[in-house]
Every structure is written in C-alpha cells, then in structure tokens.
Design a protein around this motif. Sequence first.
Motif, PDB file in Angstrom:
ATOM      1  N   LYS A   2       0.696  -1.379   0.202  1.00  0.00           N
ATOM      2  CA  LYS A   2      -0.049   0.073  -0.003  1.00  0.00           C
ATOM      3  C   LYS A   2       0.680   1.147   0.051  1.00  0.00           C
ATOM      4  CE  LYS A   2      -4.134  -2.019   2.142  1.00  0.00           C
ATOM      5  NZ  LYS A   2      -5.224  -1.984   3.231  1.00  0.00           N
ATOM      6  N   THR A   3       2.185   1.224   0.547  1.00  0.00           N
ATOM      7  CA  THR A   3       3.054   2.473   0.622  1.00  0.00           C
ATOM      8  C   THR A   3       3.334   2.579  -0.697  1.00  0.00           C
ATOM      9  OG1 THR A   3       3.479   1.885   3.023  1.00  0.00           O
ATOM     10  CG2 THR A   3       5.062   3.262   1.515  1.00  0.00           C
ATOM     11  N   HIS A  12       0.649   4.276  -2.757  1.00  0.00           N
ATOM     12  CA  HIS A  12       0.612   5.763  -2.214  1.00  0.00           C
ATOM     13  C   HIS A  12       1.738   6.530  -2.886  1.00  0.00           C
ATOM     14  CE1 HIS A  12      -0.064   9.066   0.410  1.00  0.00           C
ATOM     15  NE2 HIS A  12       1.055   9.044   0.631  1.00  0.00           N
TER      16      HIS A  12
END
Length: 262
Positions: free
Chosen positions: A5-6, A9
């Motif tokens: 998810k990082t 992002h």
Amino acid sequence: MQAEKTVDHIVKWLKDYAVNAKVNGFVVGISGGIDSAVTSTLCALTGLDVLCVEMPILQAPSHVSRAVEHIKQLKDRFKNVRDARVDLTPVFEEFKTEVTLEGQEATVAMALANTRARLRMTTLYYYAGLQKLLVAGTGNKVEDFGVGFYTKYGDGGVDLSPIADLLKSEVYELASVLQVPNSIMEAAPSDGLFGDARSDEDQIGASYPELEWAMAMDDAGKTADDFTGRERDVFAIYKRFNTSNKHKMDPIPICVIPNNLK
C-alpha cells in the motif's frame, strides 16, 4: 509497514505531481545502491517517462556493476524506462586541474567528494531541462532529516523526494516488494563519492539500524546521559551529525530587512 500500500501511495503521489507540473516524467541518478534502485522503480511504476542516468566518476567496479544490473532489469520490466551513461571522470579530472588542491588532505578529499555529487546534480538537471523531466531525489529519512548524510546542492538538489519519509529499514521493505536485485539488497550502503568501496557505516561510525534507534530516542527527548556503552556512543554520533548538518535540513537563512530601512 504496509509495503504494498505504501508503494501504491508513493506511485500515485509521483504521478499526480508530474501530471500537475505538466512534465513528461522523471530522471533518476543510478548509483548501484538501494535508495536509487527503489526510487527509480517507483518512478517506473507511474507509467510515465523515466530516464535512469549512470554517472561514474572513478567509481568502484562493484558500484558500476550493480548500477548496470539494476538498469537492465528495470528496462526489461518497464517499457517506459530509458537509460543514459555519462562518464564524468574526464570532467572531474579537468576540474581538479583548474582549482587549488592545497590544504589538509582530508579537507581536500571531502571537498572533491562533494564536487562529484554536484557534477552529477548538474548532469541530471541538464537532462531534466532537455527532456522536460523532474529530478527525483533518492534520499531517505535518516539521511535527509537525521544525520544529513548527503551533499548540499549535490544529491540534495532535487525536485521532489519520494522516499524521504521512509527510514532505511523501510526502504529495504519496499525493495523486496519492488523486486530490486539481490546484489543491491545485500550490498553495504555507500555514497560512492570517494572512488572506493567504503560504506556509509565506515564514514559515519554507526549502522543505519543504530541511527534509526538514535533518531527515535532523540525525537523522544532523550539525551546522552540516558545511555551507556555502545548506545551512548551511537547517540553521540547521531547528535554530532545532526547538529553539524542542520544547515542542510533547515531553510536557507534570509537576512530580513526592517521596514524602517526600506
């Protein structure tokens, strides 16, 4: 950290920034180290144009081979990735003939090391201007905001910093997800500014895990008196670098002219 998810992002942040800036993509200096490998891969995932530039200056062979390996695998994986190789060794050697090299040996060596970084910055901005790209920085949180382990207006001269809020350990977490080559994952971090294989730890006197610990302790308001032994030594090393390199981390001082003098 939620690595996948990082990654998503950061990739979205990079793409949104580039689109809003109305540029074609990014240019990244490739050193053969973990930070530039992760940064260039994140840029590649945006789908925008990515130019990877290798800029050896009397470089250690291991650094060159890792940089070449990374660029090759990145081009194999992403059609939007291009590369350029600029041998800056002749430029660097010519520079040395035009300036005085008098002074203490260590001082001259450091000045020349910083010159290498600034020659590379100039090269990246040349390509950025030529091809309408943004210079993507490769500094992590410990380097950029902890010990200031970078060259002012060298590798610190960038348009945006996609991994500057990640600790070094978190950069490695992302590297695993991003399929960074094992040769880079296993190599000792090095700035490559001295023409040999000395590591960052050799120069700083502490490892990145130790520096991350010290950074957390400093943020918690601890002092050297709170520790003994190796912990006290590491904390002192961190504070010394953090204090002496504040000029890199803080905004450029401006002499404000009082209204009555205008």
